[in-house]
Design a protein around this motif. Structure first.
Motif, PDB file in Angstrom:
ATOM      1  N   ILE A 197      35.095  93.970 -25.977  1.00 23.16           N
ATOM      2  CA  ILE A 197      34.015  94.191 -25.013  1.00 23.16           C
ATOM      3  C   ILE A 197      32.717  93.557 -25.505  1.00 23.16           C
ATOM      4  N   LYS A 198      32.399  93.760 -26.775  1.00 23.90           N
ATOM      5  CA  LYS A 198      31.157  93.202 -27.323  1.00 23.90           C
ATOM      6  C   LYS A 198      31.204  91.683 -27.392  1.00 23.90           C
ATOM      7  N   GLU A 199      32.372  91.156 -27.716  1.00 29.41           N
ATOM      8  CA  GLU A 199      32.518  89.695 -27.769  1.00 29.41           C
ATOM      9  C   GLU A 199      32.267  89.064 -26.406  1.00 29.41           C
ATOM     10  N   ALA A 200      32.600  89.820 -25.345  1.00 23.41           N
ATOM     11  CA  ALA A 200      32.389  89.324 -23.980  1.00 23.41           C
ATOM     12  C   ALA A 200      30.993  89.648 -23.450  1.00 23.41           C
ATOM     13  N   GLY A 201      30.164  90.269 -24.306  1.00 21.30           N
ATOM     14  CA  GLY A 201      28.790  90.571 -23.902  1.00 21.30           C
ATOM     15  C   GLY A 201      28.599  91.927 -23.279  1.00 21.30           C
ATOM     16  N   GLY A 202      29.623  92.795 -23.358  1.00 22.16           N
ATOM     17  CA  GLY A 202      29.523  94.114 -22.760  1.00 22.16           C
ATOM     18  C   GLY A 202      29.120  95.180 -23.752  1.00 22.16           C
ATOM     19  N   GLN A 203      29.084  96.438 -23.276  1.00 27.91           N
ATOM     20  CA  GLN A 203      28.668  97.562 -24.101  1.00 27.91           C
ATOM     21  C   GLN A 203      29.675  98.699 -23.989  1.00 27.91           C
ATOM     22  N   ALA A 204      29.919  99.359 -25.111  1.00 26.08           N
ATOM     23  CA  ALA A 204      30.843 100.493 -25.109  1.00 26.08           C
ATOM     24  C   ALA A 204      30.413 101.533 -26.132  1.00 26.08           C
ATOM     25  N   THR A 205      30.763 102.772 -25.858  1.00 32.31           N
ATOM     26  CA  THR A 205      30.616 103.870 -26.797  1.00 32.31           C
ATOM     27  C   THR A 205      32.004 104.444 -27.014  1.00 32.31           C
ATOM     28  N   LEU A 206      32.427 104.554 -28.276  1.00 32.13           N
ATOM     29  CA  LEU A 206      33.768 105.019 -28.593  1.00 32.13           C
ATOM     30  C   LEU A 206      33.768 106.520 -28.859  1.00 32.13           C
ATOM     31  N   VAL A 207      34.746 107.209 -28.266  1.00 35.84           N
ATOM     32  CA  VAL A 207      34.877 108.656 -28.466  1.00 35.84           C
ATOM     33  C   VAL A 207      36.319 108.962 -28.876  1.00 35.84           C
ATOM     34  N   PRO A 208      36.597 109.021 -30.179  1.00 38.02           N
ATOM     35  CA  PRO A 208      37.937 109.420 -30.622  1.00 38.02           C
ATOM     36  C   PRO A 208      38.146 110.900 -30.308  1.00 38.02           C
ATOM     37  N   LEU A 209      39.049 111.200 -29.385  1.00 35.32           N
ATOM     38  CA  LEU A 209      39.242 112.582 -28.946  1.00 35.32           C
ATOM     39  C   LEU A 209      40.664 112.779 -28.459  1.00 35.32           C
ATOM     40  N   ASP A 210      41.322 113.795 -28.978  1.00 41.73           N
ATOM     41  CA  ASP A 210      42.627 114.218 -28.479  1.00 41.73           C
ATOM     42  C   ASP A 210      42.361 115.165 -27.311  1.00 41.73           C
TER      43      ASP A 210
END
Length: 248
Positions: free
Chosen positions: A53-66
């Motif tokens: 996503i970042k390589e393509a210029g986008g933004q993300a927030t990661l939430v490791p959650l079961d």
């Protein structure tokens, strides 16, 4: 992805984002300009998604959650409200197959796990983010279902029952919010080249099935602020909505 789709400034939550359809839906949403909150158990898959996503210029927030961490699901809505004050798009994609077996042979712990992840966690997620979607000027909820909910084939009982329950919840939620800008639809992705499909149909040639990126590209327009359909099932393979008559 539709070239006209513009989700700039919008916030999208995707569960089951570390692989399969969820992974590519997260990429599509980010490519359209949304900030993606990517939820999954598998940290490695989330990190790979984040890199792409970042390589393509986008933004993300990661939430490791079961998603069996119900308290964690409950906290998710509060955390999103604190940071963004709203949610524009929900993609409830995470789910498990369980086993393909006669109903009488399914172990109780397996049946309960399928219901816990596919139904209970989805309800907890809906409850957690419903107030946030109502704060959006055009909230959109995409609830992943399956043709199994309707075909109810032999040996698919737990999974079929779980997806029928999820569809019923989505329809009720859509009817509750039909006078709001919120639009809620279920999706039948059809047979797709995913790990779950391989588990269900081990003898099938995966190259005969569409790649999850193809299916994600057909589903992502349901996140559009211009979408008016609600309370329906979107058949991804045909691009058509299956409409139910809503209660009067």
């Amino acid at each position: 992805m539709s070239e006209a789709l513009d989700l700039t400034g919008r916030v999208a939550l995707v569960t089951g984002a570390s692989r399969g359809i969820g992974y590519f839906l997260a990429k599509e949403l980010a490519a359209a300009g949304a900030h993606v909150i990517a939820v999954a158990r598998t940290v490695g898959g989330l990190e790979e998604l984040d890199d792409e996503i970042k390589e393509a210029g986008g933004q993300a927030t990661l939430v490791p959650l079961d998603l069996t961490d119900m308290a964690g699901v409950d906290r998710l809505g509060g955390a999103i409200h604190e940071r963004w004050g709203k949610l524009d798009v929900l993609v409830a994609n995470a789910g498990i197959l369980g086993v393909i077996a006669p109903l009488g042979h399914v172990e109780a712990k397996v049946f309960e796990r399928v219901m816990n992840i596919n139904v209970n966690a989805t309800w907890r997620l809906i409850r957690s983010v419903d107030p946030l979607l109502r704060l959006s000027d055009a909230g959109r909820a995409i609830i992943m279902s399956s043709g199994a909910a309707h075909s109810a084939k032999a040996y698919w009982g737990p999974y079929a029952a779980s997806k029928a329950a999820v569809e019923a919840m989505a329809r009720s939620w859509a009817d509750e919010t039909k006078n709001l800008p919120l639009r809620i639809n279920s999706v039948n992705p059809g047979a797709t080249r995913t790990a779950m499909r391989a588990q269900a149909m081990p003898g099938e040639d995966p190259t005969t099935l569409p790649h999850p990126s193809e299916i994600a590209a057909k589903i992502v327009p349901l996140a559009s602020p211009a979408l008016q359909e609600t309370g329906a099932i979107f058949e991804a393979r045909t691009g058509k909505f299956l409409r139910y008559s809503m209660p009067k």
